[in-house]
Design an enzyme around this catalytic site. Structure first.
Site: not given
Ligand code: GLN
Length: 202
Positions: A52-54, A142-143, A178, A180, A112, A83
């Site tokens: 998600g978005e940390s 993903i990112r 990921h 999942e 990150r 992630c």
């Molecule tokens: N780049 C995101 C972060 O810093 C992590 C991306 C992800 O969980 N797919 O939170």
């Protein structure tokens, strides 16, 4: 085939792709419950911190009073972070302008979004080294975060282009990717079988 029905796996459900983890736990027949408050940690055997978005997850951890309870939980119970989950388990975050506060449960340092931004996200098949066996697993980056430092004693279970992307120590496992998002439950099964072995054998 292990029987997972005696397990209850918590999924930190503050933000991110927690529903995907629930779907995979359903596929394996393990019970799951969402963790949003400290009291939700009481009856679970292990915890997954999703992608998600940390930055957001870190803020919500503090808003809901979860920081200390999560650290206590991670001192003895299994946690897997995927992630953003890996970022949150780490010790230190490089160039941490967004001021994400990691839980410091795994002695690795992180950069990150270092595998590139959204447009550079990719799927690949990884070879995981699980209990001395090479096992294939689908993986989505993903990112994704990059691991910049790994302490001695942290084991590397998979690499991508010579960089560690799946690591573990004691009861804590973290993946920069990921698994999942698809139906490939290889790594989830490993997590349950390997870290919850006492409960499975009861
Ligand atoms: N780049 C995101 C972060 O810093 C992590 C991306 C992800 O969980 N797919 O939170």
């Amino acid at each position: 085939m292990s029987d997972f029905k005696n397990l209850t796996i918590g999924i930190l459900a503050l933000q991110g792709d927690y529903e995907c983890h629930k779907n995979q736990l359903d596929l394996l027949g393990a019970k799951s419950s969402y963790v949003r408050l400290p009291k939700h940690l009481a009856n679970i055997d292990a915890l997954i911190i999703p992608g998600g978005e940390s930055t957001t997850i870190s803020k919500l951890i503090d808003r809901f009073g979860l920081r200390e309870p999560l650290v206590d939980f991670g001192e003895s119970k299994p946690i897997w972070g995927t992630c953003a989950g890996m970022i949150l388990l780490s010790n230190e975050i490089e160039a941490n302008q967004a001021n994400v506060k990691p839980l410091q449960l795994l002695d690795i340092d992180i950069a990150r979004t270092a595998f590139g931004r959204q447009v550079f996200s990719f799927e690949t098949e990884l070879i995981l080294n699980l209990n001395g066996k090479e096992v294939k697993s689908e993986a989505s980056f993903i990112r994704a975060p990059r691991i910049k430092r790994i302490s001695k004693g942290v084991n590397i279970l998979a690499t991508y282009e010579n960089e560690a992307v799946l690591v573990e120590k004691d009861n804590i496992m973290a993946s920069s990717f990921h698994t999942e998002l698809e139906n490939d439950t290889t790594l989830l099964k490993f997590f349950l079988e390997n870290y919850l072995v006492d409960i499975l054998n009861k």
